[in-house]
Scaffold this motif. Structure first.
Motif: not given
Length: 277
Positions: A120-125, A136-137, A181-183, A187-193
């Motif tokens: 239940g934690l909406s963590m953001k990359g 986490l906000t 620091l924006r979420a 798609r961005e996270i996968l591209a960076r990976m």
């Protein structure tokens, strides 16, 4: 690479608003581990999440959940950065990260955020320059975490980390810290990976591996013509002249004035000859 693997990846990234980050990142490893049992890996993360959930009271606050997750992930499970072998490609393959408990910031973050999501934690990359972060906000603001050790980072620490990047880029007008620091979108996270893997394989001149990564990047970022260019270069280095021509000509048609256009133009006659055109 089996076509089925790419088709599966394409189906996962088709809709911008419903990309399952953990599942899609996990699937990247099929390039190197074609027999990978994706369902077994997903069951493993689900089992860890259930174990974690059972420790939390029904009315646990976000802060309670975060503290419990941090202790579980970094202390009990002993996940950590693979500082002794940072550029090992296995650090980007989630099933290996789960098995070894070692990774790099982005892969550790994806595992951590999936566990967070399931409790239940909406963590953001956060695609921070040079070092992937998480946030986490909560009511009092954003908590920014380092995926290597779970440390909460202050504004001063973040600004200190950002400073060398700003100096390198030689920005005249610095963007406010919040802009970095924006979420990040999945798609961005996968591209960076994938680009991390591309850099490793390019450095080692492992062209088949570069091509595997580029196939996924072209699917993931269909409007990024530079990724098609890079796939064309991988094809050229693997002696697939027709495929290389298709990609490089597409790039040059769209970017005739690109800085690298003259160099690529010089390669075309040989590729045409080799392809029988």
């Amino acid at each position: 690479m089996p076509l089925k693997s790419l088709e599966y990846f394409e189906s996962l990234v088709k809709q911008d608003d419903s990309i399952p980050l953990f599942e899609t990142a996990l699937a990247i490893a099929q390039d190197v581990y074609p027999q990978l049992d994706l369902e077994a890996c997903e069951l493993e993360i689900d089992t860890l999440a259930l174990k974690l959930q059972q420790r939390l009271p029904a009315d646990a606050s976000h802060i309670q959940k975060l503290r419990t997750l941090n202790h579980f992930f970094f202390k009990e499970m002993a996940f950590a950065g693979n500082v002794n072998n940072y550029y090992d490609p296995d650090n980007s393959y989630l099933h290996r990260v789960l098995a070894t408990r070692r990774g790099i910031p982005i892969s550790l973050a994806i595992v951590y955020m999936e566990l967070g999501l399931q409790i239940g934690l909406s963590m953001k990359g956060v695609s921070f320059p040079g070092h992937f972060l998480m946030k986490l906000t909560v009511q009092s603001g954003d908590i920014v975490l380092d995926p290597m050790d779970g440390a909460s980072l202050s504004r001063e620490e973040l600004e200190e980390r950002l400073e060398p990047y700003l100096e390198q880029q030689d920005y005249g007008d610095e963007l406010p810290l919040g802009a970095y620091l924006r979420a990040a979108h999945p798609r961005e996270i996968l591209a960076r990976m994938l680009r991390n893997l591309k850099a490793i394989f390019l450095d080692a001149q492992r062209w088949q591996r570069v091509l595997d990564v580029q196939e996924r990047l072209v699917i993931l970022l269909p409007d990024e013509i530079t990724e098609r260019r890079d796939r064309g270069l991988a094809y050229a280095n693997l002696a697939y002249p027709q495929e290389a021509l298709d990609d490089l000509e597409a790039y040059l048609n769209l970017r005739p004035d690109a800085e690298d256009a003259p160099e690529l133009e010089r390669r075309l006659p040989r590729l045409r000859a080799d392809s029988g055109r």
